[in-house]
Design a protein around this motif. Structure first.
Motif, short mmCIF file in Angstrom:
data_model
loop_
_atom_site.label_atom_id
_atom_site.label_comp_id
_atom_site.label_asym_id
_atom_site.label_seq_id
_atom_site.Cartn_x
_atom_site.Cartn_y
_atom_site.Cartn_z
N ILE D 39 0.84 -1.21 0.00
CA ILE D 39 0.00 0.00 0.00
C ILE D 39 0.87 1.25 0.00
O ILE D 39 0.63 2.20 -0.75
N ASN D 40 1.89 1.25 0.83
CA ASN D 40 2.79 2.41 0.90
C ASN D 40 3.47 2.67 -0.44
O ASN D 40 3.48 3.80 -0.95
N ARG D 43 1.04 3.82 -3.13
CA ARG D 43 0.63 5.22 -2.96
C ARG D 43 1.69 6.15 -3.58
O ARG D 43 1.38 7.07 -4.32
N ILE D 72 9.33 10.71 -0.72
CA ILE D 72 9.52 11.14 0.67
C ILE D 72 8.24 11.74 1.23
O ILE D 72 7.88 11.51 2.39
N SER D 73 7.51 12.47 0.39
CA SER D 73 6.34 13.16 0.93
C SER D 73 5.05 12.37 0.74
O SER D 73 3.98 12.86 1.10
N SER D 74 5.12 11.16 0.21
CA SER D 74 3.86 10.43 0.07
C SER D 74 3.88 8.98 0.53
O SER D 74 2.84 8.42 0.82
N VAL D 75 5.05 8.38 0.64
CA VAL D 75 5.08 6.97 1.04
C VAL D 75 4.99 6.80 2.56
O VAL D 75 4.18 6.04 3.08
N GLY D 76 5.80 7.55 3.29
CA GLY D 76 5.81 7.39 4.74
C GLY D 76 6.41 6.06 5.14
O GLY D 76 7.04 5.36 4.31
N GLY D 77 6.21 5.67 6.40
CA GLY D 77 6.74 4.41 6.89
C GLY D 77 8.24 4.35 6.75
O GLY D 77 8.92 5.38 6.62
N ALA D 78 8.79 3.13 6.75
CA ALA D 78 10.23 2.96 6.59
C ALA D 78 10.62 3.09 5.12
O ALA D 78 11.66 3.65 4.78
N PRO D 81 11.32 7.04 3.46
CA PRO D 81 12.65 7.66 3.55
C PRO D 81 13.73 6.83 2.86
O PRO D 81 14.68 7.40 2.31
#
Ligand SMILES: Nc1ncnc2c1ncn2[C@@H]1O[C@H](COP(=O)(O)OP(=O)(O)O)[C@@H](O)[C@H]1O
Ligand SMILES: Nc1ncnc2c1ncn2[C@@H]1O[C@H](COP(=O)(O)OP(=O)(O)O)[C@@H](O)[C@H]1O
Ligand SMILES: [Mg+2]
Ligand SMILES: [Mg+2]
Ligand SMILES: [Mg+2]
Ligand SMILES: [Mg+2]
Lengths: 212, 357, 357, 212
Positions: D39-40, D43, D72-78, D81
């Protein structure tokens, strides 16, 4: 005729019947209520049963009054006040008696029924315990009017209670929790009517064991 | 079904012991008969507020015992009305000489037990009145049913009347206020899942993976209608519309008449609501519902109220009157007046609700 | 699995819109990038507290935005760390000129995103420090793992540091205090059921009807050990014993060094607890757990603490840091000192926590 | 040799691969993480894919930088980054280039790997994306050292990534969420290593389509 010992036996028998039908009564209540009728009744009647030995010295009216107070303070829910009121009025109806004639037994049952009607404001056909209790009382009174023995009369009362209980199945509930269901209360047997039938059945078992 | 319990029959008792240990500054717990009461009771000269009902609706009622709300709560077994001896003992314990109001949710068991308690208390010369809460619009008529159930408005009535008692209102005025809150409150609930009673450990009713129950009470009773699950917005709209479209509701209830010294039948009718009325919107979780979902519901409810021309001036969002672990929610709308708003905003300090103190 | 949601991808957004509508007096919500901030921010001269993390833990963190707690919260997608641009935008919005503290739960995603945000903020001359919360004793060592997870102590640190900021503490002192709270907090959790993520609508893990997961985090990650369900007292004892018996824990974390102008490795060690120590006991519900069960757990926990010679002088019981609809609970014990107690008792006014105001 | 068009094709291909494997990646993460890796990534890469048309005018380095910022600004989680840092460093490594020689491609990959190592502090064998990425970079560098074509080299890198991904199965996780599981992380394939394999596979598909 009914003796104090038979009263105690009846209560014990009824407590047993409730214990054995605890899950059944609860299941009936799950379908159209809140799944606790068996649990409620059993909590109260276990307490009653544990008090029976101590009651051997008391008279019939006192026994019934103790039962009433025990039920009122331990059953809760709708059945607590209703059964509690039944036994309270029953107790008053037989004040001072050492034994119960058929007429005494009739007025015990009638007083109990009247108490439940007053407390719960239900009418025949509302799909409540009244639908088992009321026909049972009528049948008993009729039977003794026809000169039947206690045992015969109570057996007819029990049969009437059973029929009344079964008659609740197609009814649409108008009192108690089941009334919230509207049409969906139809096709289910009322739990309170079922426990009333067990009460009558226990009584006829106790009285059937003796010759009148 | 799994629960954090020991023996099911100890559920209520052990939970209350936990409360007593956690909140000894706020409340005390008494057993046999069981009730929870304010640590500083009786408060002399203050009307005492007592409520009670089956357990399984926590934080209602014991979580609302304390300054600005209830003086005592009488917990029954799970989903089973408490007994008159509990209510009588609680009344004796918290009586501060200004009278006692029983706030009673309209279920046959609760009504009968509280009526018996009122009779017993009156026989002992305690000045007790009692007011019924019957706000659940899912129950349409009162002629062919037990009458509407008492649900979410109970929470609001306890808060508002608790503040009034704290401010020194007398018994008759608090009873009138409580009745007014009830007549202006309307609720409707939905279950996504059944709850599971500890003594049974099976769900009270079976719902398919895509079914919901509309118009439920708070005891795991089946609702009025079973339907396929819908979006939060659609469910909210169905709940809200049932409330908006509720017709004028009239019922006969029994209230104690002090002049007659007994119960009398009283006919009560809910007032109509008018555009521009100010509302308190209460989105309540049934126990197993995540808070985030309640805000999704509130978001839609706020829009729907605005469309109807009603102003939400206060709100309450959280799990306050629950059905054990049930997933689902209820909406309560209370039409407010200035006095209710003032009392709503007044300080409260209980185990589960605290502000201004 | 059923939820009160619309499209799963709108879950976080719609829930935040609901919060904004419900609590316009307390907070504002901003989208793209997403963050929630105090309605009266920036508070001039006050250190600003910001936290954030994946959504699904409500009320944490957005429910704790307001006077006496957080200045802003950055919600990510469900169980997914928010992104640096959210954290940077929030910092700019609430900066009152006295510096900003990021309170970060120790998960690889959160740590990396907050580190990037700190670097970005420093590059824009914002005075940002960040403190990691890593209190979950279920994770034994830090050499062979990502290090302990940040769980219940986060809630307590936000409350205590929020009060300190309100009282005018400077940035370095608040960072020290936050670190001290973290080093004195220990947590352990258990799941009776999995949670279900809205985008997936299937339970994250499968548990049999009689199984529980011991040592879980807050994201539906499987725990360390699966076992047969036990009584509440036994489960509480297992959780409490894991905390009591925890050995001295040392780990290396990265903190911003203001003199060096960059991140440096810092070695931190939890102090040992001694008999007679004063504790805050926090029994937390995972989202689907009835409040009554949490009190059953507290009841046993209080006894166990007393047996160990520890005094519980404050407590918190309720669902504050959750995993969506998961059933289960976590226990956090925080060793208190006078300063922490004073700050704990200070007023707070947020959507989900309010007292003294 | 790799052109700007191929870079764009690669990103599109990778975004497709992620979309197709969204559930698979999420399932892998459910077993040892928190069920969101697919999902990450999806996205973020949906967002990247939607930006690709606009990027046609930019140079390679700018394209990669935009990808980085988007991730960086839309995936999030580990993974946000980590992938974000990968593309940021990759962008810097090829600053000013209009086409990428094999050596440029090698330094792009190496810089990306170094960035992920620095950001995540994981080592080879920790059961993370490093276990796929690091062998891939080594294989690529070796292959071009041996004079292989871009296409051959990237195919070897992809094979190494696949092996590295499979090698995560018996590993005990020491970084990321899976590390909390201790022994229970064994016997599961790392989701991040799997998405890295898809990244290499997309690259080799794009480069395999052309003669060098
Ligand atoms: N008003 C009433 N009058 C007569 N009987 C009633 C009334 N309300 C409920 N009952 C009886 O009580 C039964 C339910 O008892 P129980 O389940 O113990 O209480 P509750 O409904 O409070 O859970 C019903 O099946 C019905 O027979
Ligand atoms: N410190 C780290 N270094 C390298 N890779 C890591 C690290 N932490 C996690 N990962 C990778 O990230 C993947 C998980 O990504 P994702 O599920 O998107 O994030 P999260 O774990 O925050 O939910 C893991 O499978 C692993 O390959
Ligand atoms: Mg019942
Ligand atoms: Mg009941
Ligand atoms: Mg995640
Ligand atoms: Mg993940």
């Amino acid at each position: 005729m009914m003796t104090k010992e038979q009263i105690l036996q009846w209560l014990e028998q009824f407590a047993d019947a409730i214990a054995q039908n605890k899950e059944y009564l609860t299941q009936l209540d799950a379908a159209i209520g809140d799944a606790d009728h068996g649990i409620n009744m059993d909590r109260g009647f276990q307490k009653v049963a544990s008090q029976l030995p101590k009651l051997a010295e008391q008279d019939i009216s006192s026994v019934l009054k103790t039962v009433s107070i025990t039920l009122i303070s331990s059953v809760g829910g709708a059945s607590g006040p209703l059964y509690g009121t039944f036994f309270l009025r029953a107790s008053t109806a037989v004040a001072g008696k050492q034994e119960l004639s058929n007429e005494d037994l009739a007025s015990l049952l009638q007083a109990g029924l009247d108490g439940v009607l007053q407390r719960g404001k239900a009418q025949l056909g509302d799909k409540t315990m009244i639908d088992a209790l009321s026909p049972a009382v009528t049948a008993f009174t009729q039977a003794i009017g026809q000169g039947k023995t206690t045992s015969e009369a109570i057996q007819q009362a029990t049969a009437a209670a059973e029929q009344g209980m079964q008659a609740t199945i197609p009814m649409l509930a108008k009192k108690g929790r089941a009334s919230y269901l509207g049409d969906r209360s139809i096709d289910h047997q009322d739990p309170g009517a079922t426990s009333v039938y067990l009460m009558l059945k226990s009584l006829s078992e106790v009285l059937g064991m003796t010759s009148d | 079904m799994k629960k954090l319990i020991n023996q099911p029959e100890d559920f209520v008792r052990e939970s209350l012991i936990g409360m007593a240990k956690a909140h000894s500054d706020l409340l005390k717990v008494q057993f046999e008969p069981t009730f929870v009461y304010r640590a500083d009771a009786p408060v002399q000269g203050k009307v005492a507020l007592i409520s009670g009902g089956g357990s399984g609706h926590e934080p209602l009622h014991a979580g609302f015992v304390g300054r600005g709300m209830l003086d005592a709560a009488c917990p029954g077994e799970v989903f089973t009305s408490p007994t008159p001896d509990q209510m009588l003992a609680a009344a004796k314990q918290v009586d501060g000489g200004a009278g006692i109001l029983y706030i009673v949710k309209n279920y046959s068991g609760d009504v009968m037990n509280f009526e018996m308690a009122t009779e017993l208390a009156r026989a002992e010369d305690l000045r007790v009145l009692s007011i019924l809460i019957d706000d659940d619009v899912a129950v349409k008529d009162s002629l062919y049913t037990q009458g509407r159930r008492g649900v979410g408005t109970t929470v609001l009535a306890e808060k508002i009347c608790g503040a009034a008692a704290e401010k020194g209102y007398d018994l008759a005025d608090i009873a009138d206020l409580c009745r007014r809150v009830n007549l202006n409150g309307r609720s409707m609930g939905v279950a996504l899942t059944s709850c599971t009673v500890p003594a049974i450990m099976k769900p009270t009713f079976e719902l398919d993976a895509d079914e919901i129950e509309m118009g439920i009470g708070i005891h795991g009773e089946p609702g009025r209608e079973r339907m396929t699950i819908k979006s939060a917005d659609e469910i909210t709209e169905m709940l809200a519309m049932s409330i908006f479209e509720d017709i004028v509701y009239t019922r006969t209830v029994r209230e104690w008449d002090e002049s007659k010294g007994g119960f009398v039948d009283v006919q009560l009718t809910n007032p109509e609501w008018e555009k521009g009325d100010r509302l308190l919107a209460f989105v309540n979780g049934m126990g197993g519902t995540p808070l985030a979902e309640l805000y999704i519901v509130y978001r839609q409810l706020a829009d729907l109220c605005a469309q109807q021309g009603w102003q939400i001036v206060r709100n309450l969002i959280g799990s306050y009157i629950t059905s054990l672990d049930m997933q689902g929610c209820s909406i309560t709308l209370l039409r407010l007046d200035d006095e209710m708003i003032r009392l709503w905003d007044a300080p409260v300090k209980t185990a589960s609700w605290r502000w201004g103190s």
